[in-house]
Write an enzyme that holds these catalytic residues in place. Structure first.
Site, PDB file in Angstrom:
ATOM      1  N   GLU A  26       8.820   1.820  -4.185  1.00  0.00           N
ATOM      2  CA  GLU A  26      10.365   1.720  -5.142  1.00  0.00           C
ATOM      3  C   GLU A  26      11.071   0.600  -5.108  1.00  0.00           C
ATOM      4  O   GLU A  26      12.028   0.459  -5.970  1.00  0.00           O
ATOM      5  CB  GLU A  26      10.458   2.908  -6.094  1.00  0.00           C
ATOM      6  CG  GLU A  26      11.356   3.847  -6.570  1.00  0.00           C
ATOM      7  CD  GLU A  26      11.574   3.225  -7.454  1.00  0.00           C
ATOM      8  OE1 GLU A  26      13.187   2.638  -8.194  1.00  0.00           O
ATOM      9  OE2 GLU A  26      10.599   2.779  -8.737  1.00  0.00           O
ATOM     10  N   ASP A  27      11.061   1.464  -3.593  1.00  0.00           N
ATOM     11  CA  ASP A  27      12.891   0.842  -3.115  1.00  0.00           C
ATOM     12  C   ASP A  27      12.472   0.190  -1.252  1.00  0.00           C
ATOM     13  O   ASP A  27      11.890   0.857  -1.030  1.00  0.00           O
ATOM     14  CB  ASP A  27      13.302   2.289  -2.901  1.00  0.00           C
ATOM     15  CG  ASP A  27      15.325   1.057  -3.720  1.00  0.00           C
ATOM     16  OD1 ASP A  27      16.000  -0.243  -3.312  1.00  0.00           O
ATOM     17  OD2 ASP A  27      16.000   2.100  -3.249  1.00  0.00           O
ATOM     18  N   HIS A  89      12.396   8.480  -3.361  1.00  0.00           N
ATOM     19  CA  HIS A  89      12.582   7.425  -4.369  1.00  0.00           C
ATOM     20  C   HIS A  89      14.049   6.474  -4.143  1.00  0.00           C
ATOM     21  O   HIS A  89      13.511   5.618  -3.096  1.00  0.00           O
ATOM     22  CB  HIS A  89      13.501   7.883  -5.459  1.00  0.00           C
ATOM     23  CG  HIS A  89      13.923   7.197  -6.716  1.00  0.00           C
ATOM     24  ND1 HIS A  89      13.224   7.745  -7.812  1.00  0.00           N
ATOM     25  CD2 HIS A  89      13.754   5.328  -7.047  1.00  0.00           C
ATOM     26  CE1 HIS A  89      13.794   7.168  -9.350  1.00  0.00           C
ATOM     27  NE2 HIS A  89      13.702   5.852  -8.381  1.00  0.00           N
ATOM     28  N   LEU A  91      16.507   4.869  -1.214  1.00  0.00           N
ATOM     29  CA  LEU A  91      17.217   4.378   0.029  1.00  0.00           C
ATOM     30  C   LEU A  91      17.939   3.602   0.182  1.00  0.00           C
ATOM     31  O   LEU A  91      18.281   3.309  -0.237  1.00  0.00           O
ATOM     32  CB  LEU A  91      15.578   3.843   0.529  1.00  0.00           C
ATOM     33  CG  LEU A  91      14.609   4.151   0.391  1.00  0.00           C
ATOM     34  CD1 LEU A  91      13.433   2.754   1.504  1.00  0.00           C
ATOM     35  CD2 LEU A  91      13.771   5.953   0.610  1.00  0.00           C
ATOM     36  N   HIS A 108      13.024  13.769  -4.597  1.00  0.00           N
ATOM     37  CA  HIS A 108      12.350  14.240  -5.662  1.00  0.00           C
ATOM     38  C   HIS A 108      11.749  15.423  -5.387  1.00  0.00           C
ATOM     39  O   HIS A 108      10.253  15.624  -5.283  1.00  0.00           O
ATOM     40  CB  HIS A 108      12.275  13.811  -6.947  1.00  0.00           C
ATOM     41  CG  HIS A 108      12.710  12.806  -7.260  1.00  0.00           C
ATOM     42  ND1 HIS A 108      14.027  12.688  -7.847  1.00  0.00           N
ATOM     43  CD2 HIS A 108      12.172  11.079  -7.210  1.00  0.00           C
ATOM     44  CE1 HIS A 108      14.557  11.364  -8.422  1.00  0.00           C
ATOM     45  NE2 HIS A 108      13.370  10.161  -7.447  1.00  0.00           N
ATOM     46  N   ASN A 143      18.581   8.562  -9.159  1.00  0.00           N
ATOM     47  CA  ASN A 143      17.653   7.331  -8.794  1.00  0.00           C
ATOM     48  C   ASN A 143      17.542   6.662  -7.242  1.00  0.00           C
ATOM     49  O   ASN A 143      16.710   6.584  -6.666  1.00  0.00           O
ATOM     50  CB  ASN A 143      17.920   6.257  -9.757  1.00  0.00           C
ATOM     51  CG  ASN A 143      16.926   5.421 -10.144  1.00  0.00           C
ATOM     52  OD1 ASN A 143      16.624   4.621  -9.181  1.00  0.00           O
ATOM     53  ND2 ASN A 143      15.853   5.208 -11.122  1.00  0.00           N
ATOM     54  N   ASP A 144      18.917   5.990  -7.196  1.00  0.00           N
ATOM     55  CA  ASP A 144      19.083   5.736  -6.439  1.00  0.00           C
ATOM     56  C   ASP A 144      20.376   6.084  -5.459  1.00  0.00           C
ATOM     57  O   ASP A 144      21.196   6.856  -5.781  1.00  0.00           O
ATOM     58  CB  ASP A 144      19.731   4.182  -6.628  1.00  0.00           C
ATOM     59  CG  ASP A 144      19.364   2.198  -5.636  1.00  0.00           C
ATOM     60  OD1 ASP A 144      19.035   2.928  -4.407  1.00  0.00           O
ATOM     61  OD2 ASP A 144      19.289   1.683  -5.888  1.00  0.00           O
ATOM     62  N   ASN A 199      20.560   2.952 -12.629  1.00  0.00           N
ATOM     63  CA  ASN A 199      19.121   2.707 -11.899  1.00  0.00           C
ATOM     64  C   ASN A 199      19.909   2.347  -9.790  1.00  0.00           C
ATOM     65  O   ASN A 199      19.943   3.282 -10.172  1.00  0.00           O
ATOM     66  CB  ASN A 199      18.194   1.410 -11.848  1.00  0.00           C
ATOM     67  CG  ASN A 199      17.092   1.622 -11.756  1.00  0.00           C
ATOM     68  OD1 ASN A 199      16.758   1.840 -10.416  1.00  0.00           O
ATOM     69  ND2 ASN A 199      15.838   1.212 -12.210  1.00  0.00           N
ATOM     70  N   ASP A 244      16.124  -3.053 -12.208  1.00  0.00           N
ATOM     71  CA  ASP A 244      15.575  -1.338 -11.352  1.00  0.00           C
ATOM     72  C   ASP A 244      16.947  -1.881 -10.210  1.00  0.00           C
ATOM     73  O   ASP A 244      17.539  -1.621 -10.364  1.00  0.00           O
ATOM     74  CB  ASP A 244      14.616  -2.307 -11.046  1.00  0.00           C
ATOM     75  CG  ASP A 244      13.717  -0.721 -10.769  1.00  0.00           C
ATOM     76  OD1 ASP A 244      14.104  -0.709  -9.945  1.00  0.00           O
ATOM     77  OD2 ASP A 244      12.498  -0.473 -11.098  1.00  0.00           O
ATOM     78  N   ASN A 245      16.015  -2.598  -8.848  1.00  0.00           N
ATOM     79  CA  ASN A 245      16.684  -2.167  -7.833  1.00  0.00           C
ATOM     80  C   ASN A 245      18.051  -3.224  -7.346  1.00  0.00           C
ATOM     81  O   ASN A 245      17.068  -4.502  -7.476  1.00  0.00           O
ATOM     82  CB  ASN A 245      16.017  -1.512  -6.455  1.00  0.00           C
ATOM     83  CG  ASN A 245      15.294   0.021  -6.929  1.00  0.00           C
ATOM     84  OD1 ASN A 245      16.092   0.889  -7.253  1.00  0.00           O
ATOM     85  ND2 ASN A 245      14.145  -0.420  -6.574  1.00  0.00           N
TER      86      ASN A 245
END
Length: 337
Positions: A26-27, A89, A91, A108, A143-144, A199, A244-245
């Protein structure tokens, strides 16, 4: 939803998958020495998920750009009991004197409590040693995150609603209720809002600008960071895709943004993980300026097997691309990003 958008396949150089991370990434965040931390095993929030997600094991991996042939290795969490309530999630890395590294992790927790965990990384034992957990009523749909000090950070709440059904209603009605929160000295405050889905978030190398990706508008918003850590909006960078990231190159200040060119395909992929979906990585040069230059570095309609790119992490002429539920891809690039 960009249903009819055409996706052209191209790569920036030789690319390959490698073993080690099989359940998504995810990250990805990077230290100055070239160590990349990867959050894996995140189950998406949504309806009718493919059963494959029920088998996911939340973990953090580390990948050394200086020794890519070693692949990614699972990082030990100390104490191990924390792994029982750990779903990583977003980082962020904070580096301090004499090579010390702290890793901030959006967690989470399985008890449905949103937390930020702060760890100290010990390279000798390949372990993340727990320092403390941060909770606050304003940190409710995380989220981030991007660290700006040993225990201070900015974080995105990707939704205002916290209930399962209300979150989905908020998404489909495109309600601009999402926000960015600053946390420091035990207090939190909302410093930016009006996003449909805030995000990824990151910081310029000089610490003067904060970049926030809004997935549902396809925009990276640029903010001037003020002396009191509040944010003043500067301008938006329209990328015309589902962002997204956001990765920031420490040398050039350029952004690498992971994105999903056809979000409807991504939604279908979450329901049936065997269905291909597209991937993108975009480079944004001079993001702090209003004449930022945008280049599509990587693009694929799913035929390569890279499905749902989440982030593009660049170091030493190598681009590491994360995915929602599959292996990592590493590309060699002849020109700097």
């Amino acid at each position: 939803m960009r249903v009819f958008q055409h996706v052209s396949n191209h790569v920036p150089g030789p690319c390959r998958f490698f073993e080690g991370v099989e359940q998504g990434s995810e990250d990805i965040v990077l230290t100055s020495s070239g160590l990349a931390f990867i959050s894996s095993g995140l189950t998406p929030r949504g309806f009718n998920l493919d059963p494959v997600y029920s088998s996911f094991v939340p973990r953090i991996f580390v990948f050394d750009f200086q020794n890519p042939s070693n692949g990614a290795k699972k990082v030990n969490i100390v104490p191990r009991s924390l792994e029982e309530d750990f779903v990583p999630h977003g980082l962020s890395v904070h580096e301090y004197d004499l090579g010390g590294v702290r890793l901030f992790v959006v967690n989470h927790a399985k008890g449905h409590e949103e937390r930020v965990e702060i760890f100290r990384f010990d390279a000798a034992s390949n372990s993340l040693n727990y320092i403390r957990s941060v909770t606050h009523p304003l940190l409710y749909s995380l989220n981030d995150i991007v660290a700006i000090g040993p225990e201070s950070f900015y974080a995105t709440n990707d939704k205002y609603s916290t209930g399962f059904y209300s979150r989905n209603v908020e998404t489909w009605l495109l309600l601009p209720w999402s926000n960015v929160v600053y946390y420091g000295d035990g207090e939190a405050t909302i410093v930016a809002d009006g996003f449909r889905t805030a995000n990824g978030i990151n910081l310029s190398p000089d610490g003067n600008f904060v970049y926030v990706a809004d997935s549902n508008t396809g925009v990276v918003s640029v903010y001037h960071r003020q002396e009191d850590d509040t944010l003043r909006r500067s301008h938006d960078i329209s990328l015309h895709t589902t962002v997204d990231n956001v990765f920031v190159d420490a040398k050039s200040g350029n952004l690498s943004v992971g994105a999903h060119p056809k979000p409807i395909q991504l939604a279908e992929h979450f329901q049936n993980a065997s269905r291909p979906c597209g991937s993108q990585v975009l480079r944004v040069e001079n993001p702090a300026e209003k004449d930022a230059r945008i280049t599509e570095v990587y693009s694929d309609d799913g035929r390569s097997g890279l499905w749902g790119s989440t982030v593009g992490c660049y170091h030493n002429k190598q681009l590491l691309i994360g995915t929602v539920n599959h292996k990592l891809m590493l590309c060699t690039i002849d020109v700097p990003l």
